[in-house]
Design a protein around this motif. Structure first.
Motif, mmCIF file in Angstrom:
data_model
loop_
_atom_site.group_PDB
_atom_site.id
_atom_site.type_symbol
_atom_site.label_atom_id
_atom_site.label_comp_id
_atom_site.label_asym_id
_atom_site.label_seq_id
_atom_site.Cartn_x
_atom_site.Cartn_y
_atom_site.Cartn_z
ATOM 1 N N ILE A 104 -24.510 18.866 21.071
ATOM 2 C CA ILE A 104 -25.701 18.148 20.588
ATOM 3 C C ILE A 104 -25.816 16.831 21.334
ATOM 4 N N TYR A 105 -27.028 16.529 21.779
ATOM 5 C CA TYR A 105 -27.369 15.228 22.361
ATOM 6 C C TYR A 105 -28.435 14.624 21.462
ATOM 7 N N ASN A 106 -28.081 13.576 20.714
ATOM 8 C CA ASN A 106 -28.985 13.000 19.717
ATOM 9 C C ASN A 106 -29.475 11.617 20.119
ATOM 10 N N SER A 107 -30.780 11.502 20.309
ATOM 11 C CA SER A 107 -31.409 10.196 20.524
ATOM 12 C C SER A 107 -32.271 9.800 19.337
ATOM 13 N N PHE A 158 -18.463 21.442 26.005
ATOM 14 C CA PHE A 158 -17.830 20.668 27.070
ATOM 15 C C PHE A 158 -18.815 19.661 27.651
ATOM 16 N N ALA A 159 -18.318 18.454 27.951
ATOM 17 C CA ALA A 159 -19.118 17.434 28.630
ATOM 18 C C ALA A 159 -18.333 16.904 29.821
ATOM 19 N N THR A 160 -19.002 16.771 30.953
ATOM 20 C CA THR A 160 -18.336 16.212 32.132
ATOM 21 C C THR A 160 -18.163 14.703 32.009
ATOM 22 N N TRP A 161 -18.887 14.060 31.089
ATOM 23 C CA TRP A 161 -18.717 12.632 30.829
ATOM 24 C C TRP A 161 -18.253 12.411 29.398
ATOM 25 N N ASP A 162 -19.192 12.255 28.461
ATOM 26 C CA ASP A 162 -18.843 11.861 27.094
ATOM 27 C C ASP A 162 -19.416 12.829 26.058
ATOM 28 N N TRP A 186 -22.940 13.939 21.357
ATOM 29 C CA TRP A 186 -23.203 12.610 21.896
ATOM 30 C C TRP A 186 -24.363 12.072 21.088
ATOM 31 N N SER A 187 -24.183 10.907 20.457
ATOM 32 C CA SER A 187 -25.247 10.354 19.619
ATOM 33 C C SER A 187 -25.472 8.886 19.928
ATOM 34 N N GLU A 188 -26.725 8.559 20.157
ATOM 35 C CA GLU A 188 -27.099 7.168 20.392
ATOM 36 C C GLU A 188 -27.005 6.365 19.104
ATOM 37 N N ASP A 189 -27.545 6.909 18.012
ATOM 38 C CA ASP A 189 -27.585 6.217 16.728
ATOM 39 C C ASP A 189 -28.137 7.201 15.703
ATOM 40 N N GLY A 190 -27.953 6.906 14.451
ATOM 41 C CA GLY A 190 -28.600 7.697 13.408
ATOM 42 C C GLY A 190 -28.023 9.089 13.225
ATOM 43 N N LEU A 191 -26.714 9.202 13.192
ATOM 44 C CA LEU A 191 -26.061 10.494 12.995
ATOM 45 C C LEU A 191 -25.350 10.507 11.654
ATOM 46 N N GLN A 199 -22.662 5.985 20.124
ATOM 47 C CA GLN A 199 -22.963 4.695 20.724
ATOM 48 C C GLN A 199 -23.040 3.578 19.688
ATOM 49 N N LYS A 200 -23.691 3.810 18.547
ATOM 50 C CA LYS A 200 -23.910 2.714 17.592
ATOM 51 C C LYS A 200 -23.305 3.002 16.237
ATOM 52 N N SER A 201 -23.833 3.990 15.499
ATOM 53 C CA SER A 201 -23.337 4.202 14.140
ATOM 54 C C SER A 201 -23.460 5.655 13.717
ATOM 55 N N ALA A 202 -22.602 6.008 12.786
ATOM 56 C CA ALA A 202 -22.636 7.353 12.215
ATOM 57 C C ALA A 202 -22.071 7.283 10.810
ATOM 58 N N VAL A 203 -22.416 8.277 10.001
ATOM 59 C CA VAL A 203 -21.921 8.396 8.634
ATOM 60 C C VAL A 203 -21.271 9.767 8.513
ATOM 61 N N PHE A 204 -20.077 9.784 7.932
ATOM 62 C CA PHE A 204 -19.354 11.027 7.755
ATOM 63 C C PHE A 204 -19.088 11.240 6.278
ATOM 64 N N SER A 205 -19.248 12.456 5.808
ATOM 65 C CA SER A 205 -18.948 12.760 4.413
ATOM 66 C C SER A 205 -17.559 13.358 4.308
ATOM 67 N N PRO A 206 -16.993 13.357 3.113
ATOM 68 C CA PRO A 206 -15.717 14.041 2.934
ATOM 69 C C PRO A 206 -15.850 15.489 3.371
ATOM 70 N N GLY A 207 -14.810 16.006 3.959
ATOM 71 C CA GLY A 207 -14.834 17.386 4.423
ATOM 72 C C GLY A 207 -15.266 17.521 5.854
#
Length: 175
Positions: free
Chosen positions: A113-116, A130-134, A139-144, A166-174
Motif C-alpha cells: 500500500i502507498y497511502n497519500s 517488497f520495496a526497493t526503498w521504504d 508506505w504512508s505519508e499521513d493519516g493511517l 512519514q508523519k502519524s499512524a494509529v494502531f489498535s490492539p491486535g
C-alpha cells in the motif's frame, strides 16, 4: 396538502444521499475488476465496493475517490500485483480497506500500500510485499489507521520492511 405529508415522510428526508454498494467478482457482478469499479462514473464518493472471494492479480489499484473496499475475509479475497504497488490511495482521498489480503507488491516505496490520503485498514493482512526503498508492506505519508491488521513477511531495502510512516499512524490492539 394533508395527504402529501405522510407520503413525504415515508420516502425519508429529502436531499439525503445514501451510499451505494457495488459488487466486484470475476463474472456476474456489477464489475469484473476493482479498478473498473473505482473508475466508473456511477460509483460515487462514499460508496462501497463488495469484493467477492477470489484472487485479483491482474491490476494495480489506485483509489481516486472516497470509497470503502470490503472483501470476503482475510485469505478469501486476495489482491496481489507483481509489478508495482498493489493499492495506492491518492492525496485528499479517504478510504477504508477491510476483510482482505494484500500481497506480492513490488515497488520503490510501498509494495503493498502507498497511502497519500487518509486510510483505515481493518481486519486485513498485508503480506509478502517488497520495496526497493521504504515500506515493503505499507508506505504512508499521513493519516493511517490499522485495526486488527497483520503485517508479515514484507521487505524493504532501506527502511520499514513492514511499515514506513512519514508523519502519524494509529494502531489498535491486535495489529
Amino acid at each position: 396538502t394533508m395527504l402529501l405529508v405522510p407520503i413525504a415522510l415515508a420516502l425519508g428526508p429529502i436531499g439525503v444521499a445514501r451510499a451505494a454498494t457495488c459488487t466486484v467478482c470475476p463474472a456476474g457482478c456489477d464489475f469484473t475488476t476493482i479498478q473498473a469499479a473505482i473508475d466508473d462514473v456511477s460509483v460515487m464518493p462514499g460508496d462501497g465496493l463488495s469484493i467477492s472471494a477470489d484472487v485479483y492479480d491482474t491490476e494495480a489499484i489506485t483509489i481516486t475517490k472516497d470509497l470503502r473496499l470490503v472483501g470476503a475475509g482475510v485469505g478469501a479475497t486476495n489482491i496481489q500485483w507483481f509489478v508495482g504497488t498493489v493499492v495506492t490511495v491518492d492525496s485528499g482521498v479517504t478510504a477504508i480497506i477491510e476483510e482482505l489480503t494484500i500481497s506480492y507488491g513490488y515497488a520503490s516505496n510501498g509494495g503493498g500500500i502507498y497511502n497519500s490520503g487518509s486510510l483505515l485498514v481493518r481486519n486485513a493482512s498485508i503480506e509478502d510485499n517488497f520495496a526497493t526503498w521504504d515500506g515493503g508492506g505499507i508506505w504512508s505519508e499521513d493519516g493511517l489507521t490499522l485495526e486488527n491488521v497483520t503485517v508479515t513477511r514484507n521487505v524493504a531495502d532501506e527502511d520499514g520492511g513492514g511499515l514506513y510512516i512519514q508523519k502519524s499512524a494509529v494502531f489498535s490492539p491486535g495489529t
